[in-house]
Design a protein around this motif. Structure first.
Motif, short mmCIF file in Angstrom:
data_model
loop_
_atom_site.label_atom_id
_atom_site.label_comp_id
_atom_site.label_asym_id
_atom_site.label_seq_id
_atom_site.Cartn_x
_atom_site.Cartn_y
_atom_site.Cartn_z
N GLN A 158 3.92 10.64 8.05
CA GLN A 158 3.08 10.42 8.99
C GLN A 158 2.80 8.99 9.55
O GLN A 158 2.89 7.98 8.60
CB GLN A 158 1.79 11.04 8.37
CG GLN A 158 1.56 12.59 8.27
CD GLN A 158 0.19 13.13 8.17
OE1 GLN A 158 -0.49 12.19 7.66
NE2 GLN A 158 -0.03 14.30 8.60
N ILE A 159 2.45 8.73 10.79
CA ILE A 159 2.12 7.47 11.26
C ILE A 159 0.71 7.62 11.78
O ILE A 159 0.48 7.92 12.91
CB ILE A 159 2.99 7.13 12.38
CG1 ILE A 159 4.65 7.16 11.85
CG2 ILE A 159 2.66 5.42 12.57
CD1 ILE A 159 4.94 6.55 10.71
N PRO A 160 -0.37 6.98 10.86
CA PRO A 160 -1.54 7.07 11.31
C PRO A 160 -2.03 5.85 12.44
O PRO A 160 -0.86 5.17 12.69
CB PRO A 160 -2.37 6.89 10.03
CG PRO A 160 -1.55 6.01 9.13
CD PRO A 160 -0.07 6.47 9.53
N PRO A 161 -2.96 5.73 12.99
CA PRO A 161 -3.30 4.72 14.10
C PRO A 161 -2.74 3.25 13.80
O PRO A 161 -2.56 2.62 14.57
CB PRO A 161 -4.90 4.90 14.17
CG PRO A 161 -4.97 6.13 14.18
CD PRO A 161 -4.10 6.61 12.81
N ASP A 162 -2.69 3.02 12.38
CA ASP A 162 -2.52 1.70 12.03
C ASP A 162 -0.69 1.03 11.97
O ASP A 162 -0.67 -0.06 11.64
CB ASP A 162 -3.11 1.14 10.73
CG ASP A 162 -2.74 1.76 9.53
OD1 ASP A 162 -1.81 2.79 9.72
OD2 ASP A 162 -3.15 1.46 8.42
N GLY A 163 -0.25 2.52 12.29
CA GLY A 163 1.17 2.23 12.27
C GLY A 163 2.01 2.04 10.75
O GLY A 163 3.10 1.77 10.86
N GLN A 164 1.17 2.16 9.86
CA GLN A 164 1.77 2.19 8.34
C GLN A 164 2.17 3.65 7.93
O GLN A 164 1.01 4.34 7.84
CB GLN A 164 0.74 1.19 7.58
CG GLN A 164 0.45 -0.18 8.03
CD GLN A 164 1.62 -0.93 8.26
OE1 GLN A 164 2.31 -1.31 7.19
NE2 GLN A 164 1.64 -1.43 9.55
N PRO A 165 3.34 3.83 7.55
CA PRO A 165 3.79 5.13 7.11
C PRO A 165 3.24 5.70 6.08
O PRO A 165 2.74 4.78 5.14
CB PRO A 165 5.09 5.09 7.10
CG PRO A 165 5.79 3.94 7.63
CD PRO A 165 4.59 2.97 7.79
N ILE A 166 2.68 6.79 5.93
CA ILE A 166 2.18 7.43 5.06
C ILE A 166 3.13 8.57 4.44
O ILE A 166 3.41 9.49 5.14
CB ILE A 166 0.75 7.93 4.82
CG1 ILE A 166 -0.08 6.96 5.42
CG2 ILE A 166 0.33 8.93 3.52
CD1 ILE A 166 -1.68 7.44 5.51
N ILE A 167 3.81 8.82 3.33
CA ILE A 167 4.90 9.69 2.79
C ILE A 167 3.88 10.65 2.16
O ILE A 167 3.11 10.15 1.05
CB ILE A 167 5.75 9.09 2.06
CG1 ILE A 167 6.37 7.75 2.53
CG2 ILE A 167 6.77 10.15 1.69
CD1 ILE A 167 6.96 7.96 4.02
#
Length: 310
Positions: A245-254
């Motif tokens: 997932q790519i939230p609004p801050d652009g840092q991926p969350i697996i």
């Protein structure tokens, strides 16, 4: 004669009873759970001749988790090297060993990897909830006390079998531990990848990402150059294991085993099951790289892994 058991003399930060996971209940909002490094978990059971999905102990970090035996028992230890000792003598990971009555097993701190798996004859004995014994803290289900909580001092571990097979890992077996430098994580692009700018797609696969301190069994955040999607919020949809997932801050969350069942952030794709197992062994600060592969390649690698247990 008393029932054979291991008593928790000192609890570590996170030792959870886990099996293969809880399936078929996602429509109820209940997540998958199960062993985060499913490969090391299955090898632990294989070493003892257990069914591969048998409940075992997932030990994170070590933290001086201390177990004392009241009878002789053969156990198997795989996964991370947590500087485990038996009566002060170092134990080699990825092997089975005899623990005799009165002996003390201690897990101290990570030397390589993050999660170790301790398997018992026939699998650990714990209540079954919604078809699984897996602990899920967020949903407060599974485990010894059916509350999803980790082991605590005074808990007593019992197991289903009376004896165990003694095996050795086949020569050349590779467990999914992080590499000394960049750890490569295979990933299959998803349909929403087309909504990411070309520069972001380049950056996703051509820079090292750092495993953040914000990492648990629900999700693991990666930090690096921000990625941008042309999608804003999307209608929430089902979330698979390994979703990027790519939230609004652009840092991926697996998203990992204890993830929420639905989510509304754009997804770049999903890690393969093998990559999820490897990521589960990465300490904060580990450098990783995302590597795109096709769904056909991912399926072939997964089948090859399953064939190792035939």
């Amino acid at each position: 004669m008393s029932q054979p058991m291991l008593t928790v003399k000192q609890a570590g930060p996170l030792a959870l009873i886990q099996d293969a996971g809880r399936f078929g209940v996602g429509h109820l909002g209940v997540t998958q759970g199960g062993a985060a490094d499913w490969i090391a978990f299955r090898w632990a059971n294989w070493l003892l001749g257990n069914p591969l999905e048998s409940a075992a102990l997932e030990i994170v970090m070590g933290g001086n988790l201390t177990l004392v035996a009241n009878s002789d028992v053969r156990l198997a230890l795989t996964g991370a090297d947590l500087a485990a000792t038996l009566d002060g003598q170092p134990l080699t990971p990825n092997d089975s060993f005899m623990m005799q009555a009165g002996q003390t097993l201690v897990f101290r701190q990570p030397r390589k990897g993050l999660r170790a798996y301790l398997a018992f004859p026939g699998g650990l004995d714990a209540p079954t909830v919604l078809g699984s014994q897996a602990c899920t803290a967020r949903e407060q289900i599974g485990g010894l006390h059916e509350d999803g909580k980790p082991l605590k001092t005074g808990d007593q571990l019992t197991w289903k079998g009376s004896s165990a097979t003694s095996r050795q890992l086949p020569q050349g077996t590779q467990l999914p531990l992080p590499d000394a430098e960049d750890t490569v994580l295979d990933m299959v692009l998803g349909s929403q990848a087309a909504h990411f700018a070309g520069r972001s797609l380049f950056d996703a696969f051509n820079q090292p990402w750092t495993v953040d301190q914000r990492a648990d069994r629900m999700g693991i955040r990666l930090t690096g150059k921000a990625l941008n999607s042309r999608l804003g919020g999307i209608v929430s949809e089902g979330i698979p294991l390994g979703a990027v997932q790519i939230p609004p801050d652009g840092q991926p969350i697996i998203l990992m085993n204890d993830r929420q069942t639905i989510g509304g952030y754009p997804r770049l794709g999903a890690l393969t099951p093998m990559a999820c197992a490897r990521l589960a062994q990465c300490l904060p600060g580990t450098k990783v790289r995302l590597q795109p592969i096709s769904a056909t390649q991912a399926q072939a690698a997964y089948r090859a892994q399953l064939l190792q247990w035939q």
